[in-house]
Scaffold this motif. Structure first.
Motif, PDB file in Angstrom:
ATOM      1  N   THR A 559       0.838  -1.194   0.000  1.00  9.77           N
ATOM      2  CA  THR A 559       0.000   0.000   0.000  1.00  9.77           C
ATOM      3  C   THR A 559       0.873   1.245   0.000  1.00  9.77           C
ATOM      4  N   GLU A 560       0.303   2.327  -0.505  1.00 12.26           N
ATOM      5  CA  GLU A 560       1.032   3.591  -0.570  1.00 12.26           C
ATOM      6  C   GLU A 560       0.473   4.548   0.476  1.00 12.26           C
ATOM      7  N   ASP A 563       4.462   9.335   0.313  1.00 10.17           N
ATOM      8  CA  ASP A 563       5.539   8.858  -0.565  1.00 10.17           C
ATOM      9  C   ASP A 563       6.164   7.551  -0.077  1.00 10.17           C
ATOM     10  N   GLU A 564       5.571   6.948   0.971  1.00 11.36           N
ATOM     11  CA  GLU A 564       6.116   5.713   1.532  1.00 11.36           C
ATOM     12  C   GLU A 564       5.268   4.510   1.130  1.00 11.36           C
ATOM     13  N   ILE A 565       5.898   3.348   1.151  1.00 11.29           N
ATOM     14  CA  ILE A 565       5.181   2.104   0.856  1.00 11.29           C
ATOM     15  C   ILE A 565       5.211   1.219   2.102  1.00 11.29           C
ATOM     16  N   ASP A 638      -3.351   5.565   1.195  1.00  7.76           N
ATOM     17  CA  ASP A 638      -3.664   6.410   0.041  1.00  7.76           C
ATOM     18  C   ASP A 638      -4.092   5.581  -1.163  1.00  7.76           C
ATOM     19  N   ILE A 641      -1.244  -0.978  -4.090  1.00  5.75           N
ATOM     20  CA  ILE A 641      -0.318  -1.299  -5.177  1.00  5.75           C
ATOM     21  C   ILE A 641      -0.580  -2.718  -5.678  1.00  5.75           C
ATOM     22  N   ALA A 673      10.398  -1.149   1.845  1.00  5.76           N
ATOM     23  CA  ALA A 673       9.034  -1.028   2.368  1.00  5.76           C
ATOM     24  C   ALA A 673       8.992  -1.618   3.767  1.00  5.76           C
TER      25      ALA A 673
END
Length: 684
Positions: A559-560, A563-565, A638, A641, A673
């Motif tokens: 998941t986003e 700007d991080e995963i 957000d 993925i 991640a």
């Protein structure tokens, strides 16, 4: 010929023979007239004796040799296999297990076996077991000879002790016993050593300092201390450390130790042992009857297996994990380059690596039988201690788990079984009054379901008193009176996993229903699993443990968040959804949503992990519904993925115990991640 190269093989085979002896001795106790079982035990003991003598472990060989004599008497109908006699034989096996364990921890395998050998010799001569037990009652204080056998001092240490005595120092042996429910044993040992070093100098310890740090000991250890303080002062200082049950302190008799050190090698020389073993082997009972029974057995087919050190499998797994990371990187590149040839090659490599992954994971899979096998013996011992009649039924012992999980699951299962025996199953008289059979039943059941293994520990005992649990929980502040009335029976039982909550009227040495169950839950959750409990008062209790098949490669939803995963394990996810602003409600200053009739709290991952804000939020929100037992939470992200298999990597020594993060992984594009620990999130 170097014996060290055969040490691993000796340890593995010794453990197999000891396990076989335990199982067959339990069968023999139920069928004392079955000589075929005695022959099986005899073979295991005879093989173990031969291996031990060859490897130079004299104490091990000496004790096994004397066990053979008693077993020979049983199969020749000269000695009766009574329950009392079996207690002594089981005690002998305990000694053997301790010595093999010491050898596996790089020890010498030496142990003072004089007392147990003496018991066996007296049984062989025809003395009644009851008389032997009466005259050899366990003594609390060890003699200087026994201590010296466990603490072998080298020349340098003897010199230090002698010079210290000349300078007015006292030398003490401290036998320090931790409480059975001590959780962080290594931490307690560190605190004890810290106290001792403030008042003197620690000369030696048994087990060694390294073994103590790695918690490779039960609940007691011995320390030799040089100090100017009195014995009482030393004892008082050590007893101030929490979770110390008792300290037995003796002043060291250097003259006695010097004599023992001088004579030890001579008394236990390999030559004298070899002579004794040879003498016994001439008439060890390998008689015609046994040879004939051997001939009747079909010759075993060739076993095309090899023993592989677990460290080699760990190395292989680590290398494959790197391959998985590179595979993801290649898949990413093939999408960007858009070359048919590259895409085909990457797809083929993915299929091959997938097959390789299955092979490696299967190589690491071990039947839970390896853990379950030690429980029948433990249940027998505890049942006798508590004057209860308990039958243990094991189902699904062939179910396989990753070796890493197998190594960790033993202690939680021991605790649950102890609880069932001590506080679950009633004594025979109470069971009869309640219309139950005198013999209680405990069932240990393991089975596969999806990507998980489930282990059930159930009993047909008294069950859990829900009202008692609830009152204790209210007293301890675990739950408020207002919330208590709305809890279901199952939710009340789950309160037992709260820290320090016990319903036992008296805390026994065996267990206390609730004492340590929070530790059991923490251990299982650290393995990526969970545990629940259910009960029917008067009819029994069931604990259900859910465990992942493997710990190193897991399936996640990427998941986003800004700007991080973040990677969320699929094993924790119920489903994903998209909600609108108007669907978000408020309850007790907490944002919640209505998920299929249940009120589920919202956790915004960008706020929870303090991720820098880079985008404006719209009126639609992507959520991941996760569960821990009966509790649920909705994680707000957000965007999604997609699903992916990732390699779980630790954060290293500098980032231990990061809250709600179980590790990290490297994605195909090289980005790191973080892996979300949903259990910790929901607990918070």
């Amino acid at each position: 010929m170097e014996s060290n190269q055969y040490l691993d093989m000796f340890i593995d085979e010794s453990n197999e023979h000891l396990q076989a002896m335990n199982e067959n001795l339990l069968s023999l106790e139920k069928n004392p007239s079955d000589t075929s079982i005695v022959n099986e035990v005899f073979r295991s003991a005879h093989t173990l004796k031969g291996m031990a003598a060859t490897m130079g472990f004299e104490d091990l060989a000496s004790l096994t040799h004397q066990m053979e004599n008693v077993l020979d008497g049983i199969r020749n109908n000269q000695i009766s296999a009574t329950s009392e006699l079996m207690d002594v034989v089981f005690e002998s096996v305990d000694y053997l297990e301790e010595m093999v364990e010491d050898i596996s921890n790089n020890g010498s395998g030496k142990k003072n076996v004089k007392a147990i050998v003496d018991k066996l010799e007296r049984i062989e001569k025809g003395e009644a077991v009851q008389e032997i037990a009466a005259t050899t009652a366990t003594q609390e204080h060890k003699s200087q000879t026994e201590v010296a056998s466990e603490l072998r001092f080298d020349d340098f240490e003897l010199t230090v002790l002698s010079q210290s005595k000349e300078q007015g120092f006292s030398s003490f042996n401290l036998s320090i016993h931790l409480r059975e429910d001590c959780i962080l044993k290594a931490a307690r040992v560190f605190m004890v050593f810290e106290v001792l070093e403030q008042i003197g100098e620690v000369i030696k310890s048994n087990p060694t300092v390294e073994q103590l740090e790695e918690e490779k000991f039960e609940t007691s250890f011995i320390v030799t201390l040089v100090t100017k303080e009195s014995a009482n002062e030393v004892k008082e200082r050590v007893m101030k450390v929490s979770e110390i049950e008792k300290v037995v302190i003796d002043e060291l008799n250097l003259d006695a130790i010097n004599n023992i050190t001088d004579n030890y090698d001579h008394d236990s020389s390999a030559d004298s042992l070899t002579e004794k073993l040879s003498e016994k082997d001439d008439n060890s009972g390998e008689n015609n009857q046994e040879k004939e029974s051997d001939k009747q057995k079909a010759a075993p087919s060739a076993n095309k297996t090899i023993r592989v050190n677990i460290e080699r499998l760990d190395t292989l797994m680590n290398l494959f994990e790197e391959l998985v990371i590179d595979r993801g990187r290649l898949e990413q590149i093939s999408k960007e380059v858009n070359s048919n040839e590259l895409t085909e090659t990457v797809e083929h490599m993915s299929r091959i690596s997938g097959d390789l992954q299955n092979i490696i994971l299967n190589m690491r899979m071990v039947p839970v039988e390896q853990v379950f096998n030690r429980f029948p013996r433990m249940v027998r011992g505890l049942s006798k201690d508590l004057n209860k009649d308990v039958h243990l039924e094991i189902i699904g012992a062939e179910t396989e788990l990753d070796r890493t999980v197998i190594d960790e699951i033993g202690d939680p299962l021991v605790h649950l079984l102890r609880n069932s025996i001590d506080h679950g199953v009633e004594d025979p008289e109470t069971r009869k009054k309640n219309g139950k059979p005198a013999q209680g039943n405990i069932t240990l059941n393991a089975y596969h379901s999806g990507n998980h293994v489930f282990i059930e520990v159930s009993d047909d005992g008294a069950g859990i008193n829900g009202e008692k649990v609830l009152n204790k929980a209210i007293d301890r502040g675990v739950v408020s009176k207002e919330n208590a009335s709305s809890l279901t029976d199952k939710q009340v039982y789950e309160l037992l996993f709260s820290s320090g909550l016990s319903t036992a009227d008296q805390i026994s040495d065996i267990s206390g229903r609730g004492v340590g169950l929070d530790v059991v839950k923490s251990k299982i959750e650290s393995l990526g699993g969970n545990v629940s409990v259910d009960s029917e008062p008067g009819y029994g209790t069931e604990f259900l443990i859910q465990l992942p098949l493997t710990l190193s490669i897991i399936s996640v939803m990427l998941t986003e968040v800004e700007d991080e995963i973040f990677a969320i394990p699929l094993s924790s996810i119920i489903e994903t959804a998209i909600i609108k602003d108007e669907e978000i409600l408020a309850a007790h200053n907490q944002k919640v949503i209505d998920f299929r009739g249940s009120v589920v709290p919202l956790i915004y991952l960008n706020e929870f992990f303090d991720v820098p804000k880079t985008t404006e939020k719209g009126k639609y929100h992507s959520i991941v519904i996760v569960r821990k037992g009966e509790k649920m939470a909705a994680l707000v992200v957000d965007s999604f993925i997609g699903q992916q298999e990732i390699v779980l990597k630790s954060l290293g020594n500098y980032l231990t115990n990061v809250f709600a993060i179980s590790g990290a992984t490297i994605l195909g594009n090289g980005q790191v991640a973080l892996i979300v620990d949903c259990n910790s999130l929901i607990k918070s």
